[in-house]
Design an enzyme around this catalytic site. Structure first.
Site, PDB file in Angstrom:
ATOM      1  N   LYS A 108       0.877  -1.184   0.000  1.00 53.48           N
ATOM      2  CA  LYS A 108       0.000   0.000   0.000  1.00 53.48           C
ATOM      3  C   LYS A 108       0.911   1.230   0.000  1.00 53.48           C
ATOM      4  O   LYS A 108       1.231   1.796   1.050  1.00 53.48           O
ATOM      5  CB  LYS A 108      -0.897  -0.057   1.252  1.00 53.48           C
ATOM      6  CG  LYS A 108      -2.334   0.261   0.969  1.00 53.48           C
ATOM      7  CD  LYS A 108      -3.230  -0.006   2.142  1.00 53.48           C
ATOM      8  CE  LYS A 108      -4.303   1.048   2.281  1.00 53.48           C
ATOM      9  NZ  LYS A 108      -5.205   1.196   1.141  1.00 53.48           N
TER      10      LYS A 108
HETATM   11  N1  PMP Z   1      -7.648  -2.722  -3.054  1.00 53.58           N
HETATM   12  C1  PMP Z   1      -7.116  -1.508  -2.907  1.00 53.58           C
HETATM   13  C2  PMP Z   1      -6.406  -0.882  -4.047  1.00 53.58           C
HETATM   14  C3  PMP Z   1      -7.242  -0.832  -1.677  1.00 53.58           C
HETATM   15  O1  PMP Z   1      -6.736   0.393  -1.512  1.00 53.58           O
HETATM   16  C4  PMP Z   1      -7.948  -1.448  -0.624  1.00 53.58           C
HETATM   17  C5  PMP Z   1      -8.108  -0.732   0.691  1.00 53.58           C
HETATM   18  N2  PMP Z   1      -7.021  -0.949   1.538  1.00 53.58           N
HETATM   19  C6  PMP Z   1      -8.473  -2.731  -0.834  1.00 53.58           C
HETATM   20  C7  PMP Z   1      -8.312  -3.338  -2.060  1.00 53.58           C
HETATM   21  C8  PMP Z   1      -9.188  -3.467   0.264  1.00 53.58           C
HETATM   22  O2  PMP Z   1      -8.276  -3.822   1.275  1.00 53.58           O
HETATM   23  P1  PMP Z   1      -8.690  -3.935   2.792  1.00 53.58           P
HETATM   24  O3  PMP Z   1      -9.854  -4.864   2.844  1.00 53.58           O
HETATM   25  O4  PMP Z   1      -7.490  -4.486   3.457  1.00 53.58           O
HETATM   26  O5  PMP Z   1      -9.020  -2.578   3.265  1.00 53.58           O
END
Ligand code: PMP
Length: 300
Positions: free
Chosen positions: A154
């Site tokens: 991220k």
């Molecule tokens: N894909 C992307 C590109 C994201 O930014 C997120 C948010 N973090 C997610 C998927 C979903 O991830 P999570 O369930 O860990 O928030």
């Protein structure tokens, strides 16, 4: 956005309005930061718990490693500061944003030598996509290629891809975008993973072109515990559009049913049975109502 009292910056709690950085911060120019989005909830018994804290802190450190960050705090210390930031601000439920970024001191691309700033903010944040069911537009730009970056990390810079996709969709009158991968298959939303339901089974894009969502993992577990088959595969847009049901998952988005993809109405345009079941169980889990999932909660 709704303010709270204090933000933790580099070891100290600072008043919200004073949590500032220099305009020549490396990450402002080049996107060289890493971050997390975590939610905390008021549980059914009136306490407050952070949802899947360990998994988020693990991903934060994974992302930091991808950017060769030498963090002077351990995972345990960061976890403790996250809990303390929630406690100190006295908010019952909301969103947590840990961010680690190359700061002031270096303007060349190689950030080594710049400050490495570590900050944790929290704020109250309700529904992310704002609607019970949403419309989605396939984006004209693709999700970043897995050979362009560490897509499982991220990294702040990745989000220019997400922002452009989202803006295009919103400008066209849709609630959110859907990004395809470099081969034209379904990848994910700008900040969400995607699932579809067909003949009672749950189908989602396999790893490779997506962020591995923590919410995605919760849905896997809840589905399996309820005898719903989970299939991770290469998913074409045509297959997705022929779904009985579809929904997005994410920390911010939680479980958000999709009623339309481009001009196609998904199923009968209503929240489907399987989606509804998973969404309900997820909501019970985040509020501490399901004992089996109690280890997903860290009480503050
Ligand atoms: N894909 C992307 C590109 C994201 O930014 C997120 C948010 N973090 C997610 C998927 C979903 O991830 P999570 O369930 O860990 O928030």
């Amino acid at each position: 956005m709704e303010k709270v009292d204090l933000i933790w910056m580099n070891g100290k709690f600072i008043p919200w309005n004073e949590a500032k950085i220099h305009v020549l911060s490396h990450s402002l120019h080049y996107g060289s930061g890493v971050f997390e989005g975590i939610r905390f909830y008021e549980t059914h018994d009136g306490r407050t718990a952070v949802f899947r804290l360990n998994e988020h802190v693990d991903r934060l450190f994974f992302s930091a490693k991808a950017m060769q960050m030498d963090i002077s705090y351990s995972k345990q210390e960061i976890s403790e500061v996250i809990l303390e930031t929630v406690r100190k601000n006295n908010v019952k439920s909301g969103y947590i944003r840990p961010i680690i970024f190359y700061g002031y001191g270096k303007m060349g691309l190689n950030p080594i030598g710049a400050d490495l700033d570590v900050c944790i903010a929290v704020w109250p944040w309700g529904s992310y996509l704002g609607e019970e069911m949403i419309t989605v537009k396939t984006s004209s730009i693709i999700r970043i290629h897995p050979k362009s970056s560490e897509t499982k990390a991220k990294i702040t810079g990745h989000y220019t891809n997400s922002i452009q996709a989202n803006q295009e969709a919103v400008n066209a009158g849709f609630n959110e975008a859907l990004l395809l991968d470099f081969e034209g298959n379904v990848a994910e939303g700008p900040g969400e993973n995607i699932f579809m339901v067909k003949n009672g089974s749950l189908i989602t894009p396999k790893e490779g072109n997506i962020l591995i969502g923590v919410t995605r993992d919760c849905i896997f577990k809840i589905a399996k515990d309820n005898s719903i088959e989970v299939i991770e595969k290469t998913l074409s847009l045509d297959e997705l559009k022929a779904a009985d049901e579809a929904f997005f998952t994410g920390t911010a988005a939680e479980v958000t049913p999709i009623k339309q993809i481009d001009e196609t109405i998904v199923g009968n345009g209503q929240t489907g049975q399987v989606t509804n079941k998973l969404k309900t169980l997820f909501e019970e889990a985040i509020h501490g109502k399901i004992d089996e999932y109690s280890d997903w909660l860290t009480y503050v």
